[in-house]
Structure formats: C-alpha cells, structure tokens
Scaffold this motif. Structure first.
Motif, PDB file in Angstrom:
ATOM      1  N   THR A   1       0.802  -1.220   0.000  1.00 19.15           N
ATOM      2  CA  THR A   1       0.000   0.000   0.000  1.00 19.15           C
ATOM      3  C   THR A   1       0.835   1.270   0.000  1.00 19.15           C
ATOM      4  O   THR A   1       0.440   2.268  -0.587  1.00 19.15           O
ATOM      5  CB  THR A   1      -0.931   0.009   1.231  1.00 19.15           C
TER       6      THR A   1
ATOM      7  N   GLU B   1      -0.175  -4.027   3.628  1.00 22.39           N
ATOM      8  CA  GLU B   1       1.088  -3.318   3.853  1.00 22.39           C
ATOM      9  C   GLU B   1       1.781  -3.929   5.065  1.00 22.39           C
ATOM     10  O   GLU B   1       1.166  -4.094   6.109  1.00 22.39           O
ATOM     11  CB  GLU B   1       0.852  -1.829   4.079  1.00 22.39           C
TER      12      GLU B   1
ATOM     13  N   CYS C   1       3.952   2.908   7.096  1.00 24.13           N
ATOM     14  CA  CYS C   1       3.177   3.107   5.862  1.00 24.13           C
ATOM     15  C   CYS C   1       1.692   2.918   6.119  1.00 24.13           C
ATOM     16  O   CYS C   1       0.866   3.672   5.604  1.00 24.13           O
ATOM     17  CB  CYS C   1       3.645   2.143   4.774  1.00 24.13           C
ATOM     18  N   HIS C   2       1.358   1.927   6.917  1.00 19.69           N
ATOM     19  CA  HIS C   2      -0.049   1.665   7.244  1.00 19.69           C
ATOM     20  C   HIS C   2      -0.683   2.901   7.895  1.00 19.69           C
ATOM     21  O   HIS C   2      -1.775   3.334   7.512  1.00 19.69           O
ATOM     22  CB  HIS C   2      -0.147   0.450   8.168  1.00 19.69           C
TER      23      HIS C   2
END
Length: 87
Positions: free
Chosen positions: A45, A72, A77-78
């Motif tokens: 993601t 992810e 990043c999440h």
C-alpha cells in the motif's frame, strides 16, 4: 476531486518521493475507470496513492458496489495511508 489534485496531494507529502509516477497513476486511473473491474487488491500500500487513485476512478465511473483491499507490512506506511487516503 480530480486525479491531478489527488496525485498532487500525495506527491506533496514528505514521503511522496515513494509514490508512482504521474503517467502510471493516470494509466491506472484510466484502466480502472474503463474496465468492468469491481474488486482490487493492492499489495504494498505504501502511503495509499494506488488505493486512492483506484477509488477515485470507481467513484468517477459511477460504481457503487466495489471493494479495494490493501496489504502493507510496514506499520509506518499503514498509519500514513490511514491518515492520507481521503474519504
């Protein structure tokens, strides 16, 4: 929201160096908008650009019943994707 404004939104983020190129975002948007796809799986993601581009294409083609799933592995990043993907 236009594709250009959505892309600029992600590109202007401090982590925006990691998103797909504009030409690829436009190509993905057009593919989703012009195809009968209703389910999308986004592996990696990142900060959420791909998922947001796909969602915008679905919305702009008038699709109401669609699914976009993202995966992810990195917590950073999440969290960024959760913050950045517009409703």
């Amino acid at each position: 929201m236009t594709l250009q404004s959505l892309y600029s939104y992600f590109a202007s983020h401090p982590e925006g160096d990691w998103i797909m190129e504009w030409a690829k975002a436009r190509q993905l948007y057009n593919y989703v908008k012009e195809s009968p796809v209703k389910k999308i799986l986004d592996l990696g993601t990142g900060i959420g650009t791909t998922a947001a581009v796909c969602a915008l294409a679905m919305k702009n083609k008038g699709e109401e019943n669609y699914e976009i799933h993202t995966v992810e592995q990195f917590e950073k990043c999440h969290k960024l994707a959760q913050e950045l993907i517009p409703q």
